[in-house]
Scaffold this active site. Structure first.
Site, PDB file in Angstrom:
ATOM      1  N   LYS A  78       0.840  -1.205   0.000  1.00 21.32           N
ATOM      2  CA  LYS A  78       0.000   0.000   0.000  1.00 21.32           C
ATOM      3  C   LYS A  78       0.871   1.249   0.000  1.00 21.32           C
ATOM      4  O   LYS A  78       1.917   1.280   0.657  1.00 21.32           O
ATOM      5  CB  LYS A  78      -0.916  -0.028   1.225  1.00 21.32           C
ATOM      6  CG  LYS A  78      -1.982   1.057   1.241  1.00 21.32           C
ATOM      7  CD  LYS A  78      -2.901   0.893   2.443  1.00 21.32           C
ATOM      8  CE  LYS A  78      -3.949   1.982   2.522  1.00 21.32           C
ATOM      9  NZ  LYS A  78      -4.847   1.826   3.686  1.00 21.32           N
ATOM     10  N   SER A 153      -9.691   1.936   2.939  1.00 24.63           N
ATOM     11  CA  SER A 153      -8.834   2.689   2.037  1.00 24.63           C
ATOM     12  C   SER A 153      -7.824   1.824   1.276  1.00 24.63           C
ATOM     13  O   SER A 153      -7.189   2.281   0.344  1.00 24.63           O
ATOM     14  CB  SER A 153      -8.064   3.750   2.834  1.00 24.63           C
ATOM     15  OG  SER A 153      -7.226   3.131   3.806  1.00 24.63           O
ATOM     16  N   SER A 177      -9.983  -0.483   7.070  1.00 20.14           N
ATOM     17  CA  SER A 177      -9.395  -0.297   5.744  1.00 20.14           C
ATOM     18  C   SER A 177      -8.696  -1.507   5.145  1.00 20.14           C
ATOM     19  O   SER A 177      -8.318  -1.485   3.981  1.00 20.14           O
ATOM     20  CB  SER A 177      -8.417   0.881   5.760  1.00 20.14           C
ATOM     21  OG  SER A 177      -9.118   2.082   5.888  1.00 20.14           O
TER      22      SER A 177
END
Length: 484
Positions: A78, A153, A177
């Site tokens: 990420k 996210s 997330s």
């Protein structure tokens, strides 16, 4: 054999036996990326040249007898996790040109294992969002339905795993997330106990809530990745003084007699009926494996969303004060220092980030601190106490991961409250600091994945993985793949 479609636990023994070379794996992975990335848009940065260099290093390690657990495995990271010398943007224009001068602890551990970095995945800007629509670069699509969001996210990481654009990925979880995108994309996502995995090198959103964890194709893969990334880190003052253990040891162990708590507050009006049916089916399946369902109450659940959005935004307004255009990132010139700060932040931050900074600054202001922030911290303690009381009666808590399957792109972006409520079942876990996993438990009539959430006691990731693995192995859902 398309090597990109294999699981982590399938590739590791093949590499060990010399039946597959790391170079061959990344050829298949990048071939897949070339085929589908134009549709899915899971990545912000692809590290193609770097990946081939890392594959050579992995092969040298294998030939010299220095193979580690994840040697030669292609993993996506990420884009809020620092990778030295590799663009790390947090999906924000304010960090469009930020190349970290240091490595995060989790990626350092992966580097020590001679992993292969495929790229940095898309996300909601500074991890603020539940759909990956808040990225400053592009919107990631759900591989199961390209008109729908992948969740957020960590939407890029979940979409990349679901689309076989990597073997596994790392995400971060502040209010759901990792778990919510895993649910929407039909993969496995584990949020470890707060402090179990080092946050050093994770760009901070809300420091008392953030936690890094794995997003994988199956439960055993999550256990394997946890073996590498967990453990105490002196570089992180919030890191728990607990060393990593072998989480794979518990896979396949008996689950008969385990008490699973079913919180009545998690079966609410407004929840998608198909989600409710899939969760009830999953509970029946766990019952057939010998688990004992027990109705429990988590009475302060109704205050969780409000509590979270006061605490998280307050911490964010403080953490994001450092982005001012002086040392790194975007700089917009002004006639004086104050104007430079204002112009840089105004142009660099997106709408949702600005909204949360404003909300957090308001909550921390002198006139409202007692009424909002202090009160939210008190309610957080009550929520934590709810979990402690529940775990006196049961071993685990079983809930839906999200109140609905993946929603359409654009459906909630203009309604912040509706967007925030999509994390209603995951937020309490972060407030309490306990671990939880999401794994597939079926599909809606439209063919969209539904996720089952299993919540455990602090530092009982092994137990969560044991129960999740037992459920996974008795159902076919983890074998389903999107048709891209």
């Amino acid at each position: 054999m398309e090597l990109n479609k294999l699981k982590l636990t399938e590739l590791v023994p093949l590499i060990s036996k010399g039946e597959v070379r790391p170079h061959e794996i990344i050829i298949d992975v990048f071939k897949r990326v070339q085929e589908v990335e134009g549709k899915v848009k899971a990545y912000i940065t692809l590290t193609v040249e770097k990946a081939y260099d890392m594959a050579r290093e992995a092969e040298n390690a294998i030939f010299s007898g220095k193979k580690s657990l994840l040697t030669g495995i292609p993993i996506a990271v990420k884009d809020n996790i620092c990778t030295k010398g590799i663009l790390t943007t947090c999906a924000s224009k304010i960090l469009y040109n930020f190349y970290p001068p240091y490595e995060s602890t989790v990626t350092s551990k992966l580097l020590n294992n001679k992993y292969i970095l495929i790229g940095k995945t898309n996300m909601d800007e500074f991890a603020m969002g539940s759909s990956t629509e808040n990225s400053g670069f592009h919107v990631t699509k759900n591989p199961w339905d390209l008109e729908r969001v992948p969740g957020g996210s960590s939407g890029g990481s979940a979409a990349a795993v679901a689309a076989d654009e990597c073997i596994a990925a790392l995400g971060s979880d502040t209010g759901g997330s990792i778990r919510q995108p895993a649910s929407f994309c039909g993969v496995v996502g584990l949020k470890p106990t707060y402090g179990r995995v080092s946050r050093f090198g994770l760009v901070a959103f809300a420091s008392s809530l953030d936690q890094i964890g794995p997003i994988t194709k199956c439960v055993a893969d999550a256990a394997l990745l946890m073996n590498v990334i967990s453990g105490h880190d002196p570089m992180d003052s919030t890191s728990a003084p607990i060393e990593s253990s072998d989480f794979t040891e518990y896979l396949g162990k008996e689950v008969k007699g385990i008490k699973i708590g079913i919180p009545k507050e998690y079966f609410i009006e407004g929840m998608d009926k198909e989600v409710e049916e899939r969760i009830k089916d999953a509970i029946k399946e766990l019952e057939s494996l010998g688990c004992i369902p027990v109705e429990i109450s988590l009475p302060h659940t109704e205050y969780a969303v409000a509590t979270y959005y006061i605490i998280a935004t307050s911490e964010a307004s403080s953490n994001l004060a450092r982005y001012d255009g002086v040392k790194y990132g975007l700089r917009v010139q002004g006639k004086d220092l104050l104007e430079m700060y204002m112009k840089t932040r105004s142009r660099g931050f997106g709408t949702e980030v600005k909204r949360r900074i404003m909300l957090g600054t308001y909550s921390l202001s002198a006139g409202y601190y007692e009424a909002y922030y202090k009160k939210a911290q008190q309610v957080r303690t009550l929520i934590k106490n709810d979990f402690e009381k529940a775990f006196e009666k049961v071993d685990f808590i079983v809930t839906p991961t999200a109140p609905s399957p993946a929603f359409k792109i654009g459906e909630k972006i203009d309604d912040p409250l509706q967007m925030y409520l999509s994390d209603i079942f995951t937020i309490s876990v972060n407030l309490a600091g306990v671990p939880a996993i999401s794994l597939p438990c079926g599909f809606s009539e439209k063919g969209l994945p539904v996720g089952l959430q299993i919540i455990g006691k602090p530092f009982d990731e092994a137990g969560i993985l044991q129960l999740a693995y037992a459920y996974e192995q008795s159902t076919p859902w983890h074998k389903m793949k999107p048709l891209l």
